[in-house]
Design a protein around this motif. Structure first.
Motif, PDB file in Angstrom:
ATOM      1  N   ALA A  42       8.480  25.440  20.789  1.00  0.00           N
ATOM      2  CA  ALA A  42       8.592  26.866  21.117  1.00  0.00           C
ATOM      3  C   ALA A  42       7.495  27.268  22.084  1.00  0.00           C
ATOM      4  N   ASP A  43       7.887  27.916  23.171  1.00  0.00           N
ATOM      5  CA  ASP A  43       6.933  28.479  24.139  1.00  0.00           C
ATOM      6  C   ASP A  43       6.534  29.904  23.767  1.00  0.00           C
ATOM      7  N   ARG A  44       7.314  30.553  22.882  1.00  0.00           N
ATOM      8  CA  ARG A  44       7.067  31.949  22.539  1.00  0.00           C
ATOM      9  C   ARG A  44       7.257  32.158  21.038  1.00  0.00           C
ATOM     10  N   TYR A  45       6.715  33.265  20.576  1.00  0.00           N
ATOM     11  CA  TYR A  45       6.919  33.667  19.186  1.00  0.00           C
ATOM     12  C   TYR A  45       7.040  35.187  19.147  1.00  0.00           C
ATOM     13  N   THR A  46       7.410  35.730  17.978  1.00  0.00           N
ATOM     14  CA  THR A  46       7.607  37.175  17.854  1.00  0.00           C
ATOM     15  C   THR A  46       6.487  37.765  16.995  1.00  0.00           C
ATOM     16  N   PRO A  47       5.479  38.388  17.605  1.00  0.00           N
ATOM     17  CA  PRO A  47       4.400  39.031  16.837  1.00  0.00           C
ATOM     18  C   PRO A  47       4.956  40.118  15.920  1.00  0.00           C
ATOM     19  N   VAL A  48       4.195  40.404  14.847  1.00  0.00           N
ATOM     20  CA  VAL A  48       4.641  41.375  13.857  1.00  0.00           C
ATOM     21  C   VAL A  48       3.570  42.427  13.635  1.00  0.00           C
ATOM     22  N   ASP A  49       3.999  43.549  13.037  1.00  0.00           N
ATOM     23  CA  ASP A  49       3.057  44.617  12.706  1.00  0.00           C
ATOM     24  C   ASP A  49       2.511  44.409  11.295  1.00  0.00           C
ATOM     25  N   SER A  50       1.881  45.419  10.744  1.00  0.00           N
ATOM     26  CA  SER A  50       1.199  45.279   9.454  1.00  0.00           C
ATOM     27  C   SER A  50       2.144  45.084   8.275  1.00  0.00           C
ATOM     28  N   VAL A  51       3.430  45.433   8.433  1.00  0.00           N
ATOM     29  CA  VAL A  51       4.409  45.190   7.373  1.00  0.00           C
ATOM     30  C   VAL A  51       5.355  44.058   7.755  1.00  0.00           C
ATOM     31  N   LEU A  52       4.940  43.248   8.710  1.00  0.00           N
ATOM     32  CA  LEU A  52       5.595  41.999   9.106  1.00  0.00           C
ATOM     33  C   LEU A  52       6.949  42.197   9.785  1.00  0.00           C
ATOM     34  N   ILE A  53       7.095  43.335  10.461  1.00  0.00           N
ATOM     35  CA  ILE A  53       8.282  43.602  11.270  1.00  0.00           C
ATOM     36  C   ILE A  53       7.953  43.281  12.729  1.00  0.00           C
ATOM     37  N   PRO A  54       8.818  42.549  13.432  1.00  0.00           N
ATOM     38  CA  PRO A  54       8.536  42.212  14.827  1.00  0.00           C
ATOM     39  C   PRO A  54       8.326  43.443  15.694  1.00  0.00           C
TER      40      PRO A  54
END
Length: 375
Positions: free
Chosen positions: A224-236
């Motif tokens: 994987a070259d990319r990933y999906t960062p998440v917020d404090s409640v683990l939502i992308p």
């Protein structure tokens, strides 16, 4: 070709030797019951080499999975419980070894809009819908339509508005232990109304053996070259972030724990790794290599293949040692990992993510393969 031959020979010889030994299998009688008016059992599968797995039709959970190390020692490499009551009335990790649906991973606030209609799902994870809701596919009894020595076929009808999801969703799923030492999972589903579908498998692995110490020494590769960062409640957040120069760059294998001590907002949000990786695929739906894991102390090696665009890597951040596993060992912090092949979290609310909406007349298909070897 030479490496493949030697590896196959190793598995054949050691599994033949181990077949004469008694594996510490879970007692099938401890899973024999009735739930929601349907029979529950435990089934033992093995392939021609002796790779052995036990699975129950309650949530289609993998309860045990025995593979050899480089010396031929057999260990159970998945976390689980020793009887059905602990899965039904669990006081620890709920999703051990389970099939996840109707929607794997999270949907923000349990809400989405489809064809102009708003839907509200059940929420129990920081106000989010996680892994299908309060009674997702992991907590229902599946039909066993066919079973053989190395194969089992399940089915389940998820009724319209079950856990808030629209449409009657008819699901078929098979588990097979192939002659190539693969645990192969095939999913298919159809619906009579448009609905989000994102099925996945949630075994927690430790290639040292369940309860046998940290997984931070396991060497992980993710394509994987990319990933999906998440917020404090683990939502992308919606971003497809470049892994270059970050602790999320597993394009070359390195130990899981190598960079976990670094200051990183994403680690703060998730207590470590619990992220969806955007796989660098060369096709839309072919079976392609997504990840590899190697345990250097004993030589166990696992490959993950999938037809899906994403892979959730979870590093066991929420285990705390309070739960005892089937062999009586505590499941401690970062002593297991999960690699869940999937579409992306919260896709029904993210226009930039691949769609997870299944329409009438279409068939959802998904293949995931966990392949085992030694080095």
């Amino acid at each position: 070709m030479k490496k493949f031959f030697l590896s196959a020979l190793f598995f054949t010889l050691f599994f033949s030797a181990c077949s004469e030994r008694q594996l510490p299998l879970v007692n099938e009688a401890d899973f024999n019951t009735t739930l929601d008016g349907k029979p529950v059992d435990l089934y033992t599968l093995s392939n021609s080499n002796g790779l052995t797995m036990q699975v129950t039709n309650f949530g289609c959970r993998v309860v045990t999975l025995f593979t050899p190390d480089r010396l031929g020692n057999m260990d159970d490499i998945v976390l689980g419980y020793e009887n059905i009551d602990r899965y039904v009335h669990n006081k620890g990790e709920r999703f051990l070894g389970a099939t996840i649906g109707r929607y794997g991973n999270r949907i923000a606030a349990g809400k989405f809009t489809l064809d102009g209609k708003d839907y509200q799902l059940s929420t129990f994870n920081n106000g989010q819908c996680l892994h299908g809701g309060d009674k997702g596919f992991d907590m229902v009894v599946w039909n066993v339509d066919s079973v053989a020595k190395d194969y089992i076929l399940f089915s389940y009808l998820s009724k319209d508005m079950e856990e808030g999801f629209p449409g009657n969703l008819s699901v078929r799923m098979s588990y097979q232990l192939t002659a190539d030492n693969e645990f192969r999972i095939e999913y298919s589903a159809t619906t009579d109304k448009a609905t989000p579908v994102n099925l996945t498998h949630h075994s927690f692995f430790n290639l040292k053996g369940e309860g046998n110490g940290t997984v931070n020494t396991h060497e992980l590769y993710i394509a994987a070259d990319r990933y999906t960062p998440v917020d404090s409640v683990l939502i992308p957040t919606g971003e497809l972030a470049d892994v270059t120069g970050t602790p999320f760059d597993f394009r070359k294998p390195y130990p899981i724990g190598w960079r976990l001590d670094e200051e990183n907002e994403q680690f703060d949000n998730c207590r470590g790794y619990d992220h969806n990786f955007v796989l660098s695929r060369t096709s839309a739906s072919d079976l392609e290599l997504a990840a590899t894991v190697y345990e250097p102390s004993n030589g166990r090696y696992m490959e993950v293949w999938t037809t899906e665009p994403g892979l959730q890597f979870y590093g066991g951040n929420f285990f705390n040692g309070e739960t005892l596993g089937k062999s009586g060992k505590p499941y401690k912090y970062r002593e297991a990992f999960a690699l869940e092949t999937q579409h992306f979290p919260d896709s029904p609310n993210q226009e930039g993510f691949p769609s997870t909406i299944l329409h009438p007349g279409e068939t959802y298909r998904h293949v995931c393969v966990y392949k085992f070897d030694v080095k």
